[in-house]
Design an enzyme around this catalytic site. Sequence first.
Site, short mmCIF file in Angstrom:
data_model
loop_
_atom_site.label_atom_id
_atom_site.label_comp_id
_atom_site.label_asym_id
_atom_site.label_seq_id
_atom_site.Cartn_x
_atom_site.Cartn_y
_atom_site.Cartn_z
N GLU A 119 -5.91 -11.24 -1.84
CA GLU A 119 -6.67 -11.21 -0.23
C GLU A 119 -8.02 -10.63 -0.90
O GLU A 119 -8.95 -9.78 -0.47
CB GLU A 119 -6.35 -9.31 0.41
CG GLU A 119 -4.81 -9.71 1.04
CD GLU A 119 -4.40 -8.67 1.44
OE1 GLU A 119 -5.79 -7.55 2.04
OE2 GLU A 119 -3.70 -7.41 1.64
N GLU A 163 0.32 -0.84 -0.14
CA GLU A 163 0.11 -0.12 0.20
C GLU A 163 0.55 1.75 -0.33
O GLU A 163 -0.03 2.16 0.44
CB GLU A 163 -0.57 -0.46 0.97
CG GLU A 163 -1.59 -1.38 1.06
CD GLU A 163 -2.91 -1.17 1.90
OE1 GLU A 163 -2.52 0.00 2.85
OE2 GLU A 163 -3.61 -2.08 2.63
C1 GLA Z 1 -4.81 -4.84 4.01
C2 GLA Z 1 -3.31 -5.33 4.41
C3 GLA Z 1 -4.30 -7.08 4.94
C4 GLA Z 1 -5.34 -6.80 5.63
C5 GLA Z 1 -7.01 -6.10 5.34
C6 GLA Z 1 -7.29 -6.79 6.16
O1 GLA Z 1 -5.16 -5.38 2.83
O2 GLA Z 1 -3.28 -5.91 3.36
O3 GLA Z 1 -2.75 -6.99 6.14
O4 GLA Z 1 -4.94 -6.60 7.37
O5 GLA Z 1 -6.27 -5.61 5.23
O6 GLA Z 1 -7.69 -7.49 7.29
#
Ligand code: GLA
Length: 376
Positions: free
Chosen positions: A267, A162
């Site tokens: 994710e 990020e």
């Molecule tokens: C982000 C992070 C993860 C996690 C998610 C939500 O995407 O990369 O590590 O914290 O948020 O749980």
Amino acid sequence: MKADRFFHRQSLPAILIFSMLIFNSCTKETTLKEAYAGEFVVGAALNTRTFAGNDTASSELVQKHFNSITSTNDLKWERIHPKPGEYTFERADMFVNYGEEHNMHVVGHVLIWHSQTPSWVFLDENGDTASREVMLERMKDHIETVMTRYRGRIHTWDVVNEALADDGSLRENNWYKAIGDDWVEKAFEFAQGIDPEVSLIYNDYSLANPAKRDGAVRLIQSLQEKGLKVDGIGMQGHYHLDNPSLENLEASIVAFSDLGIEVHITELDVNVLPSPWNYIGANVEMTHELHEELNPYPDSLPAEVQDELAVRYAGFFRIFREHHEHIERVTFWGESDRSSWLNNWPVRGRTNYPLLFDRELQPKPAFDAVMKVAGE
Ligand code: GLA
């Protein structure tokens, strides 16, 4: 890891007998990892309980359907390196051991991020922002120590998480403020060469949005121009029923593949609940009525929404299949609705339904839809 490589190592008679047995007993794959074998590995992010042996039902589900794992929190800086010079590897070791024991592709999440990082990392002894030199030293020590410990045992590392703002520019986080606009480059530089076999990737959310996609392309290109090894990009994939569009998702997969790097979906989940942002201003307390409005399915998900979720997942997986040559992995953020972070974010205590397995760990219509796409 991919199934075709596995089968090359088997003898022909063994393959024949194996094929006959399979043909006689069933003609359809029944697990996610089998259904997508040869295309990409299928992963789940695990909470500590699952790999520590405190949730055997979830662990069995993971072993059955998934051949890659990510730790939701146990490799983050705050857990693994809570104080200067103090590393706590106990849970991370358990996680990596679990992956090895079950012959899984193990993902290290994450080396450098602005969040879930203790505040000492960013401060000097007077409590002011630490200098560039100090921050670079801390970054280097952390990356080298953690990567060296798991050399050869973790197969993919999220080196940076990020770094980009929604408009595609570098986010002005604590790393940026102390080090400057080469901070991502420095993180990748420190990660080079420690483990020649490992995939080094950059991970972020909203990468289907055109402005952020363009920013990510520029970032990866700038790393490549400096001769740094960057093997892939992680598209987090925290999606909604109506957003992003499949066109934008596919355009990003194509744009990243054109850079010659692997695409990892890192994710994946689909939030089916109303967004609170339209209701809650900057400082409004959550009333009981509002909570009920934002939590419309406390007992079960209505059939029409189940179907909508199934159609949504089928759309994603058709695109993943179409581009499977460039997609290394598709990881869900959690193994079942029971433990999803979306039950508590951005509103605590809701009942969400973002994954393929329900609270009883049973497959949902979305699971059937994803399995069907594998056979198309
Ligand atoms: C982000 C992070 C993860 C996690 C998610 C939500 O995407 O990369 O590590 O914290 O948020 O749980």
